[in-house]
Write an enzyme that holds these catalytic residues in place. Sequence first.
Site, PDB file in Angstrom:
ATOM      1  CB  CYS A 236      49.074 -52.136  50.807  1.00  0.00           C
ATOM      2  SG  CYS A 236      49.636 -50.559  50.108  1.00  0.00           S
TER       3      CYS A 236
ATOM      4  CG  HIS B 237      44.932 -50.634  52.673  1.00  0.00           C
ATOM      5  ND1 HIS B 237      45.835 -50.939  53.674  1.00  0.00           N
ATOM      6  CD2 HIS B 237      45.614 -49.883  51.782  1.00  0.00           C
ATOM      7  CE1 HIS B 237      47.006 -50.388  53.398  1.00  0.00           C
ATOM      8  NE2 HIS B 237      46.907 -49.749  52.254  1.00  0.00           N
TER       9      HIS B 237
ATOM     10  CD  GLU C 197      43.674 -53.186  55.740  1.00  0.00           C
ATOM     11  OE1 GLU C 197      44.585 -52.338  55.744  1.00  0.00           O
ATOM     12  OE2 GLU C 197      43.460 -53.947  54.773  1.00  0.00           O
TER      13      GLU C 197
END
Length: 199
Positions: free
Chosen positions: A81, A179, A181
């Site tokens: 991002c 994202h 994660e």
Amino acid sequence: MQNTTVGVFALQGDVREHLAALDAVGVKTLTVRRPEELARCDGLVIPGGESTTMGKLARIFELLEPLRERIAGGMPTFGTCAGMIMLADRVLDGTADQETIGGLDITVRRNAFGRQVDSFEAPLEFRGLDDPVPAVFIRAPWVEAVGADVEVLARVEGGEAHGRIVAVRQGTLMATSFHPEVGGDARVHRLFVDLVRSA
């Protein structure tokens, strides 16, 4: 394989989630706020956050030039991002004083998918992975143009943004608009760690 150390740029952004994802794939992690911490890393993750703030803080903490030197020298780096924006050579819709680290021969558009309220999740086909990745987009950029040496890893499928590039790789650099994660799927991080180990 625990002797590989991957740092996470920790001056701003969603640091903890990346540390957890990297821990899940079995590497030693380190938060990076100063040049001496960067020097101990075999690879680096630049998380999502606010790209203009990241650039300003990196300069204040005297980390911007060391980052540029390590990345130019081939240190594997993964931007997500805002991290993608930080690695981009060219930024559209940036602020007048926006500074990036650079290294990725791409043009990104900041906040291309809209505001926070326009955040969404979608399954993405990702080159190198058998099953789609659950991709979370939050005020995300997209890639408008790539250089000749940049490999496109994923594009949006369907909707108004159909075909937009949201994941790329160039040599030892990797970046996603989304994202990876978030959501407990560490496969994209595993791909990056493989890149670090092979470098």
